[in-house]
Design an enzyme around this catalytic site. Structure first.
Site, PDB file in Angstrom:
ATOM      1  N   GLY A 121      11.109  66.332  71.750  1.00 43.08           N
ATOM      2  CA  GLY A 121      12.003  65.671  72.685  1.00 43.08           C
ATOM      3  C   GLY A 121      13.491  66.125  72.013  1.00 43.08           C
ATOM      4  O   GLY A 121      14.536  66.194  73.062  1.00 43.08           O
TER       5      GLY A 121
ATOM      6  N   ASP B 188      15.695  61.824  70.938  1.00 37.44           N
ATOM      7  CA  ASP B 188      16.088  61.946  72.437  1.00 37.44           C
ATOM      8  C   ASP B 188      16.320  60.507  73.208  1.00 37.44           C
ATOM      9  O   ASP B 188      17.385  60.594  73.964  1.00 37.44           O
ATOM     10  CB  ASP B 188      14.721  62.760  73.296  1.00 37.44           C
ATOM     11  CG  ASP B 188      13.545  62.096  73.002  1.00 37.44           C
ATOM     12  OD1 ASP B 188      13.216  60.992  72.365  1.00 37.44           O
ATOM     13  OD2 ASP B 188      12.599  62.678  73.527  1.00 37.44           O
TER      14      ASP B 188
ATOM     15  N   THR C 149      11.465  51.305  73.696  1.00 41.00           N
ATOM     16  CA  THR C 149      10.998  50.150  72.984  1.00 41.00           C
ATOM     17  C   THR C 149      11.663  49.834  71.627  1.00 41.00           C
ATOM     18  O   THR C 149      11.795  48.845  71.205  1.00 41.00           O
ATOM     19  CB  THR C 149       9.562  49.715  72.750  1.00 41.00           C
ATOM     20  OG1 THR C 149       8.924  50.848  72.103  1.00 41.00           O
ATOM     21  CG2 THR C 149       8.864  49.912  74.284  1.00 41.00           C
ATOM     22  N   GLY C 150      12.047  51.081  70.850  1.00 44.97           N
ATOM     23  CA  GLY C 150      12.505  50.858  69.545  1.00 44.97           C
ATOM     24  C   GLY C 150      11.494  51.124  68.490  1.00 44.97           C
ATOM     25  O   GLY C 150      11.868  51.178  67.357  1.00 44.97           O
TER      26      GLY C 150
ATOM     27  N   THR D 268       9.128  53.238  67.819  1.00 41.63           N
ATOM     28  CA  THR D 268       9.164  54.808  67.178  1.00 41.63           C
ATOM     29  C   THR D 268      10.008  54.591  65.979  1.00 41.63           C
ATOM     30  O   THR D 268       9.606  55.146  64.852  1.00 41.63           O
ATOM     31  CB  THR D 268       9.425  55.851  68.271  1.00 41.63           C
ATOM     32  OG1 THR D 268       8.425  55.743  69.264  1.00 41.63           O
ATOM     33  CG2 THR D 268       9.280  57.293  67.342  1.00 41.63           C
ATOM     34  N   LEU D 269      11.477  54.367  66.240  1.00 38.76           N
ATOM     35  CA  LEU D 269      12.316  54.365  65.425  1.00 38.76           C
ATOM     36  C   LEU D 269      12.279  53.427  64.247  1.00 38.76           C
ATOM     37  O   LEU D 269      12.666  53.643  63.269  1.00 38.76           O
ATOM     38  CB  LEU D 269      13.891  54.460  66.216  1.00 38.76           C
ATOM     39  CG  LEU D 269      14.189  55.652  66.627  1.00 38.76           C
ATOM     40  CD1 LEU D 269      15.546  55.455  67.335  1.00 38.76           C
ATOM     41  CD2 LEU D 269      14.370  56.724  65.545  1.00 38.76           C
TER      42      LEU D 269
ATOM     43  N   LYS E 174      17.753  53.101  76.320  1.00 43.76           N
ATOM     44  CA  LYS E 174      17.428  52.266  77.478  1.00 43.76           C
ATOM     45  C   LYS E 174      17.226  50.907  76.898  1.00 43.76           C
ATOM     46  O   LYS E 174      16.127  50.332  76.739  1.00 43.76           O
ATOM     47  CB  LYS E 174      15.850  52.589  78.075  1.00 43.76           C
ATOM     48  CG  LYS E 174      15.969  53.831  78.967  1.00 43.76           C
ATOM     49  CD  LYS E 174      14.546  53.839  79.881  1.00 43.76           C
ATOM     50  CE  LYS E 174      13.487  54.577  78.832  1.00 43.76           C
ATOM     51  NZ  LYS E 174      12.407  54.961  79.692  1.00 43.76           N
TER      52      LYS E 174
ATOM     53  N   ARG F  15      10.858  70.266  79.774  1.00 44.01           N
ATOM     54  CA  ARG F  15      11.612  69.881  78.628  1.00 44.01           C
ATOM     55  C   ARG F  15      12.840  71.075  78.678  1.00 44.01           C
ATOM     56  O   ARG F  15      13.969  70.849  78.121  1.00 44.01           O
ATOM     57  CB  ARG F  15      10.626  70.290  77.404  1.00 44.01           C
ATOM     58  CG  ARG F  15       9.784  69.476  77.079  1.00 44.01           C
ATOM     59  CD  ARG F  15       9.249  69.760  75.573  1.00 44.01           C
ATOM     60  NE  ARG F  15       8.121  68.899  75.328  1.00 44.01           N
ATOM     61  CZ  ARG F  15       7.845  67.513  74.896  1.00 44.01           C
ATOM     62  NH1 ARG F  15       8.773  67.138  74.728  1.00 44.01           N
ATOM     63  NH2 ARG F  15       6.712  67.206  74.823  1.00 44.01           N
TER      64      ARG F  15
HETATM   65  P1  5GP Z   1       9.854  53.943  71.806  1.00 45.76           P
HETATM   66  O1  5GP Z   1       9.326  54.002  70.562  1.00 45.76           O
HETATM   67  O2  5GP Z   1      11.525  53.629  71.535  1.00 45.76           O
HETATM   68  O3  5GP Z   1       9.538  53.145  72.949  1.00 45.76           O
HETATM   69  O4  5GP Z   1       9.955  55.366  72.420  1.00 45.76           O
HETATM   70  C1  5GP Z   1      10.419  56.416  72.333  1.00 45.76           C
HETATM   71  C2  5GP Z   1       9.715  57.752  72.563  1.00 45.76           C
HETATM   72  O5  5GP Z   1       8.807  57.276  73.720  1.00 45.76           O
HETATM   73  C3  5GP Z   1      10.667  58.990  72.722  1.00 45.76           C
HETATM   74  O6  5GP Z   1      10.849  59.568  71.654  1.00 45.76           O
HETATM   75  C4  5GP Z   1       9.931  59.403  73.999  1.00 45.76           C
HETATM   76  O7  5GP Z   1       8.936  60.631  73.196  1.00 45.76           O
HETATM   77  C5  5GP Z   1       9.327  58.530  74.615  1.00 45.76           C
HETATM   78  N1  5GP Z   1      10.032  57.938  75.926  1.00 45.76           N
HETATM   79  C6  5GP Z   1      10.416  56.733  76.203  1.00 45.76           C
HETATM   80  N2  5GP Z   1      11.046  56.724  77.274  1.00 45.76           N
HETATM   81  C7  5GP Z   1      11.002  58.000  77.900  1.00 45.76           C
HETATM   82  C8  5GP Z   1      11.275  58.696  79.148  1.00 45.76           C
HETATM   83  O8  5GP Z   1      12.105  57.734  80.044  1.00 45.76           O
HETATM   84  N3  5GP Z   1      10.892  59.726  79.445  1.00 45.76           N
HETATM   85  C9  5GP Z   1      10.291  60.596  78.462  1.00 45.76           C
HETATM   86  N4  5GP Z   1      10.110  61.862  78.884  1.00 45.76           N
HETATM   87  N5  5GP Z   1       9.859  60.066  77.478  1.00 45.76           N
HETATM   88  C10 5GP Z   1      10.235  58.738  76.819  1.00 45.76           C
END
Ligand code: 5GP
Length: 174
Positions: free
Chosen positions: A42, A98, A102-103, A105-106, A129, A163
């Site tokens: 991403g 990208d 939710t946070g 992954t990071l 978000k 993408r």
């Molecule tokens: P987290 O672990 O913060 O919930 O998610 C991060 C990952 O979820 C991002 O790197 C992305 O791959 C995916 N993701 C979260 N929100 C979106 C969105 O609105 N669109 C897309 N395409 N991917 C998202």
């Protein structure tokens, strides 16, 4: 198709803001040993445009992780599919992402990279978000805060498509 795509952030808006973020990074990392770690796939468009405007000597590396969303297990949320190649010991590491949703992954990626003993570890994300957070996660460099919408384009996909769009759009169900 049971959805349409509505433009949310134009190519021009993206490029203007990305240059601003690049200049912040350039100022903060003067004289440091910077290595930028992009999270595949991403972050590729963002990372490419961002770092072209950062006038510093820096290294680039990549990681690929898979997220386990919707699971009940809050530990081990991501699986490392590709580790960085470089030795991060004593380096100033900047993760390029990208979107922070939710946070989770990071949170996992930061924990994993901390074990490599970098001198510093920060996060730069094109999109944020904040309303969706499940864990506390603050990116030091954020391009745009957006509402709780599913977005695509400029590196972000929907089933691996879109993408390559030069703008950010939101998916609207018909
Ligand atoms: P987290 O672990 O913060 O919930 O998610 C991060 C990952 O979820 C991002 O790197 C992305 O791959 C995916 N993701 C979260 N929100 C979106 C969105 O609105 N669109 C897309 N395409 N991917 C998202």
């Amino acid at each position: 198709m049971d959805y349409t795509i509505e433009k949310m952030i134009s190519e021009e808006e993206l490029q203007v803001r990305i240059r601003e973020v690049a200049k912040e990074i350039e100022k903060d990392y003067q004289g440091k040993d910077l290595i930028c770690v992009g999270l595949l796939k991403g972050s590729i468009m963002f990372m490419a445009d961002l770092l072209k405007s950062v006038e510093l000597d820096l290294a680039m590396d990549f990681m690929k992780v898979s997220s386990y969303h919707g699971g009940t297990d809050s530990t081990g949320v991501v699986k490392i599919l590709k580790d960085v190649d470089a030795d991060l010991t004593g380096k100033d590491v900047l993760i390029i992402e990208d979107i922070i949703d939710t946070g989770l992954t990071l949170e996992s990626v930061k924990k994993f990279l901390m074990t490599k003993q970098p001198k510093s570890l920060k996060v730069c994300s094109l999109l944020d978000k904040p309303s969706r957070r499940k864990v506390e996660m603050v990116g030091e460099y954020i391009g745009f805060e957006i509402p709780d919408e599913f977005v695509i384009g400029y590196g972000l996909d929907y089933d691996e498509l879109y993408r390559n769009l030069p703008y950010i759009g939101k998916v609207v169900k018909k």
